[in-house]
Design an enzyme around this catalytic site. Sequence first.
Site, PDB file in Angstrom:
ATOM      1  N   ARG A  53     -96.944  12.633  33.565  1.00  0.00           N
ATOM      2  CA  ARG A  53     -98.222  13.256  33.145  1.00  0.00           C
ATOM      3  C   ARG A  53     -99.130  13.334  34.523  1.00  0.00           C
ATOM      4  NH1 ARG A  53    -101.699  10.047  29.766  1.00  0.00           N
ATOM      5  NH2 ARG A  53    -103.032  10.070  31.728  1.00  0.00           N
ATOM      6  N   TYR A 105    -108.433  39.359  31.336  1.00  0.00           N
ATOM      7  CA  TYR A 105    -107.345  38.717  30.298  1.00  0.00           C
ATOM      8  C   TYR A 105    -108.115  38.373  29.072  1.00  0.00           C
ATOM      9  CZ  TYR A 105    -103.652  36.603  27.974  1.00  0.00           C
ATOM     10  OH  TYR A 105    -102.996  36.007  26.977  1.00  0.00           O
ATOM     11  N   ASP A 178    -107.277  35.820  39.709  1.00  0.00           N
ATOM     12  CA  ASP A 178    -106.090  35.682  38.970  1.00  0.00           C
ATOM     13  C   ASP A 178    -105.289  36.722  39.512  1.00  0.00           C
ATOM     14  OD1 ASP A 178    -104.026  36.155  36.922  1.00  0.00           O
ATOM     15  OD2 ASP A 178    -105.457  35.951  35.317  1.00  0.00           O
ATOM     16  N   LYS A 203     -95.119  35.145  33.916  1.00  0.00           N
ATOM     17  CA  LYS A 203     -94.837  36.513  34.146  1.00  0.00           C
ATOM     18  C   LYS A 203     -93.982  36.499  35.312  1.00  0.00           C
ATOM     19  CE  LYS A 203     -97.977  36.534  30.767  1.00  0.00           C
ATOM     20  NZ  LYS A 203     -97.890  36.744  29.668  1.00  0.00           N
TER      21      LYS A 203
HETATM   22  C1  LIG Z   1    -103.524  38.301  33.983  1.00  0.00           C
HETATM   23  C2  LIG Z   1    -103.069  37.259  33.112  1.00  0.00           C
HETATM   24  N1  LIG Z   1    -103.809  36.121  33.364  1.00  0.00           N
HETATM   25  C3  LIG Z   1    -103.539  35.123  32.513  1.00  0.00           C
HETATM   26  C4  LIG Z   1    -102.730  35.054  31.460  1.00  0.00           C
HETATM   27  C5  LIG Z   1    -102.458  33.928  30.397  1.00  0.00           C
HETATM   28  O1  LIG Z   1    -101.219  33.379  30.779  1.00  0.00           O
HETATM   29  P1  LIG Z   1    -100.323  32.515  29.763  1.00  0.00           P
HETATM   30  O2  LIG Z   1     -99.916  33.512  28.734  1.00  0.00           O
HETATM   31  O3  LIG Z   1     -99.267  31.951  30.584  1.00  0.00           O
HETATM   32  O4  LIG Z   1    -101.086  31.452  29.245  1.00  0.00           O
HETATM   33  C6  LIG Z   1    -102.042  36.333  31.059  1.00  0.00           C
HETATM   34  C7  LIG Z   1    -101.218  36.493  29.944  1.00  0.00           C
HETATM   35  O5  LIG Z   1    -100.517  37.350  29.676  1.00  0.00           O
HETATM   36  C8  LIG Z   1    -102.508  37.230  31.998  1.00  0.00           C
HETATM   37  O6  LIG Z   1    -101.622  38.597  31.889  1.00  0.00           O
END
Ligand SMILES: Cc1ncc(COP(=O)(O)O)c(C=O)c1O
Length: 382
Positions: A53, A105, A178, A203
């Site tokens: 962990r 997001y 991000d 992704k």
């Molecule tokens: C730009 C962006 N940030 C964060 C996330 C969240 O990621 P996760 O689905 O791996 O939790 C996503 C998910 O689609 C995303 O497109």
Amino acid sequence: MAKDFSDYRPSTQAAQALGWVEPATGGITPAIYPSTTYERPPVQGRPKYLYSRDDNPTYEQAEQLLATLERGAAALLFSSGMAASAALIQALSSGDHVIFPEVVYWGVRRIAKDIASGWGIACDFVPNGDLDALAQAVRPGQTKLVWLETPSNPNMGVADIDASAAIAHRAGAMLVVDSTFASPVLTRPIEFGADIVMHSGTKYLNGHSDVIAGALVAKEANQFWNKVMAVRQFGGAVLGPFEAWLMLRGMRTLFLRVKAQSESALALARHFEHHPAVLEVLYPGLPSHLDHAIACRQMSGGFGGMVSMRIKGGEEAALRVWGACKLIKVATSLGGVESLIEHRASIEGADSPVPKDLMRLSVGIEDVNDLIADLEQALRAA
Ligand SMILES: Cc1ncc(COP(=O)(O)O)c(C=O)c1O
């Protein structure tokens, strides 16, 4: 990292996963270390590995590769992109202030609106790309994080990292970017002044739609980073060795995939830009895109595999196009080798700023002519 691997170019570092050779066997594919616990020599002091962990050799390989590609000092893997995002908020203190872009997001928006307030963290939203609004919104000494998402999901706005970092830093805040849509192939936010880079590893980093993962990369392993490490250790949102291994395997082909996806996305965006059934194509690689100049400065080697399109005839027409796709899969998520299409407004809920006629396309590595033909027939059918 193998000796001297830091001298190689990023695509070489990724292809060979920093040149590791498995020490026990000489295997050129890194091993998976499934052990949750490690033998402790009966002496004082902490062994390198104690409990998975906290740490695991399989996490470390992917973390080191990502930190190297992002030009950061350290990286941490998490059990999802959302776990990585939440860890940053959890590492703050009650009374702190965070600024988010309005188009962000939707899961991050939910954390800001529904969860952070319960922890006594104030959140404000500013229009994407509005630097004056950002400068007005920062509260010197109280704003701890300024959050950017670039390109933004799903409106494809490109934020000026350099200018936003200057505003954040003047107020004593850190800039978080991000960079899920760009990946380190196209943009390295730390080079433009970001303090922390966040990825949904689900992704492009993984790239095969078979792992939910997240990651943070720090420019400096400072006091705040230590707190983030503690949040992962005690909150327990670790990725797990099998998933970390899959992510590392995905990252080895990251450059090939993202370059191919960016080329196809640009061809597709150009093809549909003046299509009679399409109101607008949102793609930062098009000179008509509002943020094209920033994208040219900040993105190198392409503009990414994500394209959004607004369909003439409003939401109803957009939903008909969505349903008429045959090759392109109707599914959420992005960044995999297969192309996906999604009507974002219908899953984001009532406070979504996403236009209802917008379809978001994640371009895979199929032949782009097949993708264009599928969208053409879907637009005709609709
Ligand atoms: C730009 C962006 N940030 C964060 C996330 C969240 O990621 P996760 O689905 O791996 O939790 C996503 C998910 O689609 C995303 O497109």
